[in-house]
Design an enzyme around this catalytic site. Structure first.
Site, short mmCIF file in Angstrom:
data_model
loop_
_atom_site.label_atom_id
_atom_site.label_comp_id
_atom_site.label_asym_id
_atom_site.label_seq_id
_atom_site.Cartn_x
_atom_site.Cartn_y
_atom_site.Cartn_z
N GLU A 120 1.01 -1.26 0.23
CA GLU A 120 -0.08 -0.32 0.02
C GLU A 120 0.99 0.83 0.45
O GLU A 120 0.68 2.47 1.27
CB GLU A 120 -0.82 0.46 0.98
CG GLU A 120 -1.91 -1.65 1.66
CD GLU A 120 -2.78 -1.39 2.13
OE1 GLU A 120 -3.06 -0.15 3.27
OE2 GLU A 120 -3.50 -2.18 2.09
N GLU A 265 -6.09 -8.42 0.50
CA GLU A 265 -6.73 -7.90 1.79
C GLU A 265 -8.24 -7.85 1.92
O GLU A 265 -8.52 -7.08 0.91
CB GLU A 265 -5.80 -7.11 2.67
CG GLU A 265 -4.45 -7.18 2.80
CD GLU A 265 -3.99 -5.82 3.90
OE1 GLU A 265 -4.44 -5.33 4.25
OE2 GLU A 265 -2.52 -5.74 3.36
#
Ligand SMILES: *[C@@H]1O[C@H](CO)[C@@H](O)[C@H](O)[C@H]1NC(C)=O
Ligand SMILES: *[C@@H]1O[C@H](CO)[C@@H](O)[C@H](O)[C@H]1NC(C)=O
Ligand SMILES: *[C@@H]1O[C@H](CO)[C@@H](O)[C@H](O)[C@H]1NC(C)=O
Ligand SMILES: *[C@@H]1O[C@H](CO)[C@@H](O)[C@H](O)[C@H]1NC(C)=O
Length: 479
Positions: A120, A265
């Site tokens: 991220e 995720e």
């Protein structure tokens, strides 16, 4: 006629065979005071028929446990390494040799499929810290893989937070990458597409709910019922579909049409917030897994959705900056024991998943507040200290241990600090305010945990040490 029947059955079996029973993956992070030994993780994945795992680093000892299991592994390169990997190709080649190539040989080899470059990296909270380095690092990793002759089998990619794109207040068709990172996201997406690497995105309905009180709660789940989002002639009834299609529209606008999308995720925490509990997590996962099993996909992308659940186990050392729930994403507790019924096959059974077996704990003892400590205002500073180093997130509002009495509250904090300090006697003193007890202070809802015995890693060092010592002695005798 008979031949037609045979043909029909053949087709049926081919369909069954292509059914994506092997698609489900799970994340496993190790930011815990004592992470479970990877040998338990491997067994849990086997027992629960999960064939893919996503890791956050490339720890040699951990990855080695997956050799010969067939379990597909995604390795991770942490953000802190991006700078070096962006400008030092030799370092990248060393990494590929030590952490990838070497694993492909031993004991039947580790089935490494992806390398996640950074995690991220464009998160708004990072304020652009990795904007310049992540794409060069991605290119270097794929280049090194290609050079090692592994580029067809192993692909580099970058797990992105879903905040790299949005659609403002409109439906998915208005989707596009965030303006300030649009150029770089387009370049990355094109690179992934050209190199047949997947686009990985993390999607969290829980966080949408957490960040916005007005978020329509039914939209976070998969049972419809809410108002949903109307986009042209498509009605979106859950956030996963809407979010994935927003990404598809963003990619289309970037001229990227074929890249495979993987959800890196997705999950629901069970503690640390009023919406984070086993009931809601169970509802979320079972809705999600049922949806995945239908292989209907999203309105824009029919077919199966490849997903990595977040996460396998709790991690009591994660940063709580995002919220207290951050340490409670596990489908399983810190010790690999199940928390709620979940059916990974998506059949919707109410069975508990298979937990870790024969886990080794430290002594069954706890650290609690001394009975003769009557004046609690004197332990305030100890409480703060214990909670600053131990994990007190379960005491917070809406959590499993929030209803404890004031005294038990202090005991909980003392115990967490004590356990996370490997039950060191000095960690249960607090100027005489604490004592060690054999009495289990847990209640039905609130677990006073006992720390795990740390795994083989130390033993590996120990064994090496003993072997070395022995060889030295023998050599010494010989000389
Ligand atoms: C291999 O991975 C580990 C853990 O992620 C890391 O510490 C180590 O530096 C890596 N090796 C190389 C040569 O980069
Ligand atoms: C409790 O301790 C505080 C701080 O040491 C002190 O100010 C207070 O008087 C004590 N209360 C009693 C009832 O002893
Ligand atoms: C227990 O501790 C938590 C966290 O420090 C606090 O929010 C809560 O109010 C405490 N409960 C009691 C009964 O003192
Ligand atoms: C302590 O009690 C809890 C709740 O009954 C239980 O789940 C846990 O296993 C017990 N711990 C030990 C070490 O016996």
């Amino acid at each position: 006629m008979a031949r037609a029947m045979v043909l029909m059955w053949a087709c049926y079996y081919v369909l069954l065979a292509t059914k994506c029973v092997d698609c489900l993956g799970v994340n496993w992070g190790t930011q815990a005071s004592t992470p479970l030994d990877p040998k338990y993780i491997v067994q849990m994945l086997k027992d629960n028929k999960i064939k893919k795992v996503k890791l956050f680093d490339s720890d040699h000892w951990t990855v080695g446990h997956f050799a010969g299991t067939g379990i597909e592994v995604m390795l991770g390169i942490p953000n802190i390494n991006l700078k070096e990997f962006s400008n030092d190709f030799d370092a990248v080649e060393d990494y590929i040799k030590e952490n990838v190539s070497d694993h492909l040989r031993d004991h039947g080899g580790v089935n490494i499929k992806y390398i996640a470059v950074g995690n991220e990296p464009f998160l708004k909270a990072y304020k652009g810290a990795f904007e310049k380095t992540v794409f060069p690092a991605l290119k270097n990793v794929q280049k090194a893989l290609n050079k090692a002759g592994l580029g067809n089998k192993i692909k580099a990619t970058i797990p992105q937070n879903a905040d790299v794109y949005d659609s403002g207040t409109q439906g998915p068709s208005a989707g596009n990458f965030r303006p300030e990172i649009r150029d770089i996201m387009i370049k990355i997406s094109k690179f992934l597409d050209q190199n047949r690497c997947p686009f990985i995105v993390n999607i969290y309905p829980f966080l949408s709910l957490y960040e916005n009180e007005d978020f329509p709660i039914e939209f976070a789940f998969f049972e419809g019922g809410g108002k949903g989002v109307q986009d042209q002639n498509i009605q979106y009834t859950n956030m996963l579909d809407a979010n994935l299609d927003t990404l598809s529209y963003s990619l289309k606008k970037a001229g990227v049409h074929n890249v495979k999308i993987i959800v890196g995720e997705i999950g629901w925490p069970t503690n640390g917030h009023k919406q984070a509990n086993v009931k809601m997590a169970g509802k979320f996962y079972n809705g999600l897994l049922k949806k995945l099993a239908t292989e209907k996909g999203t309105p824009l992308n029919p077919g199966y959705i490849e997903v990595y659940l977040f996460s396998l186990t709790d991690e009591n050392k994660k940063s709580i900056e995002p919220g207290f729930f951050e340490r409670h994403w596990g489908i399983f507790r810190y010790d690999g024991q199940p928390k709620f019924p979940i059916d990974f096959s998506g059949d919707g059974g109410e069975k508990m998943p298979v937990g870790a077996k024969d886990v080794k704990y430290l002594s069954h003892q706890w650290c609690v507040l001394n009975d003769d400590m009557r004046n609690l205002s004197r332990v305030n500073s100890h409480l703060d200290y214990a909670c600053s180093l131990g994990d007190c997130t379960s005491l917070s509002y809406g959590s499993t241990c929030n209803k404890l009495s004031e005294r038990k509250n202090v005991s909980y904090a003392f115990n967490m600090y004590f356990q996370m300090s490997q039950q060191s006697v000095e960690a249960c003193d607090f100027n005489g305010a604490a004592k060690i007890t054999k009495k289990n202070y847990s209640t039905r809802e609130c677990l006073f945990p006992v720390e795990l015995m740390s795994g083989g890693r130390r033993n590996v060092v120990g064994v090496t040490f003993v072997v070395c010592l022995f060889s030295l002695l023998v050599l010494g005798k010989l000389v």
